[in-house]
Design an enzyme around this catalytic site. Sequence first.
Site, PDB file in Angstrom:
ATOM      1  N   GLY A  71       0.816  -1.209   0.000  1.00 26.52           N
ATOM      2  CA  GLY A  71       0.000   0.000   0.000  1.00 26.52           C
ATOM      3  C   GLY A  71       0.852   1.262   0.000  1.00 26.52           C
ATOM      4  O   GLY A  71       0.548   2.238  -0.689  1.00 26.52           O
ATOM      5  N   THR A  72       1.923   1.245   0.766  1.00 23.75           N
ATOM      6  CA  THR A  72       2.795   2.423   0.858  1.00 23.75           C
ATOM      7  C   THR A  72       3.378   2.765  -0.502  1.00 23.75           C
ATOM      8  O   THR A  72       3.369   3.932  -0.919  1.00 23.75           O
ATOM      9  CB  THR A  72       3.936   2.165   1.866  1.00 23.75           C
ATOM     10  OG1 THR A  72       3.357   1.863   3.134  1.00 23.75           O
ATOM     11  CG2 THR A  72       4.849   3.370   1.988  1.00 23.75           C
ATOM     12  N   ASN A 151      -7.758   4.458   8.832  1.00 24.81           N
ATOM     13  CA  ASN A 151      -7.273   3.266   9.510  1.00 24.81           C
ATOM     14  C   ASN A 151      -7.377   3.322  11.026  1.00 24.81           C
ATOM     15  O   ASN A 151      -7.429   2.303  11.690  1.00 24.81           O
ATOM     16  CB  ASN A 151      -5.824   2.990   9.099  1.00 24.81           C
ATOM     17  CG  ASN A 151      -4.956   4.221   9.181  1.00 24.81           C
ATOM     18  OD1 ASN A 151      -5.214   5.215   8.502  1.00 24.81           O
ATOM     19  ND2 ASN A 151      -3.954   4.192  10.022  1.00 24.81           N
ATOM     20  N   GLN A 179      -7.702   0.194   3.673  1.00 29.00           N
ATOM     21  CA  GLN A 179      -8.564  -0.301   4.749  1.00 29.00           C
ATOM     22  C   GLN A 179      -9.912  -0.812   4.256  1.00 29.00           C
ATOM     23  O   GLN A 179     -10.649  -1.439   5.007  1.00 29.00           O
ATOM     24  CB  GLN A 179      -8.801   0.803   5.794  1.00 29.00           C
ATOM     25  CG  GLN A 179      -7.613   1.054   6.703  1.00 29.00           C
ATOM     26  CD  GLN A 179      -7.284  -0.122   7.610  1.00 29.00           C
ATOM     27  OE1 GLN A 179      -8.135  -0.922   7.985  1.00 29.00           O
ATOM     28  NE2 GLN A 179      -6.013  -0.241   7.971  1.00 29.00           N
ATOM     29  N   SER A 199      -3.641  -2.923  -0.698  1.00 25.90           N
ATOM     30  CA  SER A 199      -2.583  -3.739  -0.110  1.00 25.90           C
ATOM     31  C   SER A 199      -3.146  -5.107   0.241  1.00 25.90           C
ATOM     32  O   SER A 199      -4.273  -5.211   0.722  1.00 25.90           O
ATOM     33  CB  SER A 199      -2.071  -3.026   1.145  1.00 25.90           C
ATOM     34  OG  SER A 199      -1.192  -3.869   1.847  1.00 25.90           O
ATOM     35  N   ALA A 200      -2.376  -6.170   0.031  1.00 28.19           N
ATOM     36  CA  ALA A 200      -2.903  -7.533   0.221  1.00 28.19           C
ATOM     37  C   ALA A 200      -3.003  -7.943   1.692  1.00 28.19           C
ATOM     38  O   ALA A 200      -3.902  -8.681   2.069  1.00 28.19           O
ATOM     39  CB  ALA A 200      -2.026  -8.536  -0.535  1.00 28.19           C
ATOM     40  N   HIS A 201      -2.078  -7.462   2.532  1.00 23.77           N
ATOM     41  CA  HIS A 201      -2.034  -8.028   3.889  1.00 23.77           C
ATOM     42  C   HIS A 201      -3.124  -7.501   4.822  1.00 23.77           C
ATOM     43  O   HIS A 201      -3.247  -7.950   5.951  1.00 23.77           O
ATOM     44  CB  HIS A 201      -0.641  -7.844   4.515  1.00 23.77           C
ATOM     45  CG  HIS A 201      -0.304  -6.477   4.995  1.00 23.77           C
ATOM     46  ND1 HIS A 201      -0.441  -6.107   6.315  1.00 23.77           N
ATOM     47  CD2 HIS A 201       0.187  -5.400   4.357  1.00 23.77           C
ATOM     48  CE1 HIS A 201      -0.037  -4.855   6.453  1.00 23.77           C
ATOM     49  NE2 HIS A 201       0.340  -4.395   5.275  1.00 23.77           N
ATOM     50  N   THR A 237      11.570  -7.702 -11.174  1.00 20.98           N
ATOM     51  CA  THR A 237      10.919  -9.010 -11.345  1.00 20.98           C
ATOM     52  C   THR A 237       9.745  -9.120 -10.375  1.00 20.98           C
ATOM     53  O   THR A 237       9.878  -8.810  -9.193  1.00 20.98           O
ATOM     54  CB  THR A 237      11.941 -10.138 -11.091  1.00 20.98           C
ATOM     55  OG1 THR A 237      13.025  -9.960 -11.998  1.00 20.98           O
ATOM     56  CG2 THR A 237      11.314 -11.511 -11.291  1.00 20.98           C
ATOM     57  N   CYS A 325       2.312   1.989  12.970  1.00 22.26           N
ATOM     58  CA  CYS A 325       3.559   2.613  12.554  1.00 22.26           C
ATOM     59  C   CYS A 325       3.998   3.684  13.531  1.00 22.26           C
ATOM     60  O   CYS A 325       5.167   3.991  13.653  1.00 22.26           O
ATOM     61  CB  CYS A 325       3.400   3.232  11.172  1.00 22.26           C
ATOM     62  SG  CYS A 325       2.310   2.302  10.114  1.00 22.26           S
TER      63      CYS A 325
HETATM   64  C1  LIG Z   1      -1.745  -0.444   5.929  1.00 21.90           C
HETATM   65  C2  LIG Z   1      -2.035   0.831   5.262  1.00 21.90           C
HETATM   66  C3  LIG Z   1      -1.131   1.374   4.339  1.00 21.90           C
HETATM   67  C4  LIG Z   1       0.206   0.748   4.036  1.00 21.90           C
HETATM   68  O1  LIG Z   1       0.125  -0.499   3.375  1.00 21.90           O
HETATM   69  P1  LIG Z   1       1.418  -1.439   3.374  1.00 21.90           P
HETATM   70  O2  LIG Z   1       1.056  -2.558   2.442  1.00 21.90           O
HETATM   71  O3  LIG Z   1       1.609  -1.905   4.789  1.00 21.90           O
HETATM   72  O4  LIG Z   1       2.560  -0.637   2.881  1.00 21.90           O
HETATM   73  C5  LIG Z   1      -1.471   2.573   3.733  1.00 21.90           C
HETATM   74  N1  LIG Z   1      -2.621   3.194   4.010  1.00 21.90           N
HETATM   75  C6  LIG Z   1      -3.513   2.702   4.888  1.00 21.90           C
HETATM   76  C7  LIG Z   1      -4.788   3.432   5.142  1.00 21.90           C
HETATM   77  C8  LIG Z   1      -3.250   1.512   5.555  1.00 21.90           C
HETATM   78  O5  LIG Z   1      -4.128   1.041   6.429  1.00 21.90           O
END
Ligand SMILES: *Cc1c(COP(=O)(O)O)cnc(C)c1O
Length: 388
Positions: A71-72, A151, A179, A199-201, A237, A325
């Site tokens: 996501g970052t 978030n 989110q 973001s996947a996680h 890659t 963070c």
């Molecule tokens: C977790 C999050 C991110 C960052 O995503 P990462 O995959 O951990 O780099 C960015 N924005 C929001 C709102 C998030 O909750």
Amino acid sequence: MKRVYLDYAATTPTHPDVVTAMLPYLNDTFGNPSSIHSFGQEAKGAIEEARETIAALIGAKNDEIVFTSGGTEADNFAIKGVAYANEHRGNHIITNSIEHHAVIEPLKFLERRGFKVTYLPVDQYGMVDPQGVRKAVSEKTILISVMHANNEIGTIEPIAEIGRIAKEMGVYFHTDAAQTIGHIPIKVNELGVDLLAISAHKLYGPKGVGALYVRKGTKVAPFMHGGEQERRRRASTENVPGIVGFGKAMQIAQNEMGTEAERLTLLRGGLIEGLLERIDDIQLNGHPRKRLPNNVNVSVQFVEGESMLLNLDMEGIAASTGSACSSSSLEPSHVLLALGLPHEQAHGSLRFTLGRETTEEEIERVLEVLPPIVAKLRSMSPLLKSRV
Ligand SMILES: *Cc1c(COP(=O)(O)O)cnc(C)c1O
């Protein structure tokens, strides 16, 4: 002791089916997707299948999806990419005061290089006013960035309304949907966004993989320079197992989103109600209704969030005081301060975020454990003593 995880906004456990889907790409199907031979083409095929799944679920075209390291990176890519590719048109960007650091920091970086950024205020619930966005647009505005949902406090922003304004004014519109993806429905055309970071996680996928949706025709500078991967927009890659896992996680989310959101909204309601009932001098942060189904954020007067967190952790309950963070810093959350909360109240905040494994028993457990912790901390509190 059975531990209780209530920090799903920080990250989620990888779904077992996601792990299963990824394994072949860590074992036999290891080829480089850029290679012409069958090893490479098998890997390439898997990436394109994931791209198709993700694109379809957000109503995008396949070639509008660029895979990133998370996501970052997707936020950095969107913001710096638009800034660098549109500098000749203007140097003004509009955002607000409660964005994630993944948006705020690249904007600060750009400010040090001559860009001008307007940080719009939010109301007491964390809502951005679309009319405020309209008023802030000038001839030099090249980008508007407003997150889909916050978030920390879970507030869902009026993205579709801002999207209409952005389109009318001819300004690119980016949203950080880390989110919301997989938790509430997202269609890029309904939201009217040109760039959307995911973001996947945060949706039971693996860490270290994400994507940026880039509407066709949007001018963005490449994020990484090197090979020709991702149509030259993001060299390196590809993270094949990660991308495959991301696709699988999106598929699962699509099937379960509706029922899961309903289930979590009920559990969330029970937790909020229980906390307000059993603890004095406590308040809910964020919007009472327009909020993520899984988010509970409260401020407890006369106690430190960190102290509550540590005491909960000793009971096996994992929560958060804000964004993971920044939880190591002593500064109160910029989000809570932007709502107008005084420092002491911002310091006394706790966030519980629910997910797939959350049960009613777990919520009951929190409601049993937290009130005595608060009572104990208050009995020792210098904040409380100075008040009486
Ligand atoms: C977790 C999050 C991110 C960052 O995503 P990462 O995959 O951990 O780099 C960015 N924005 C929001 C709102 C998030 O909750």
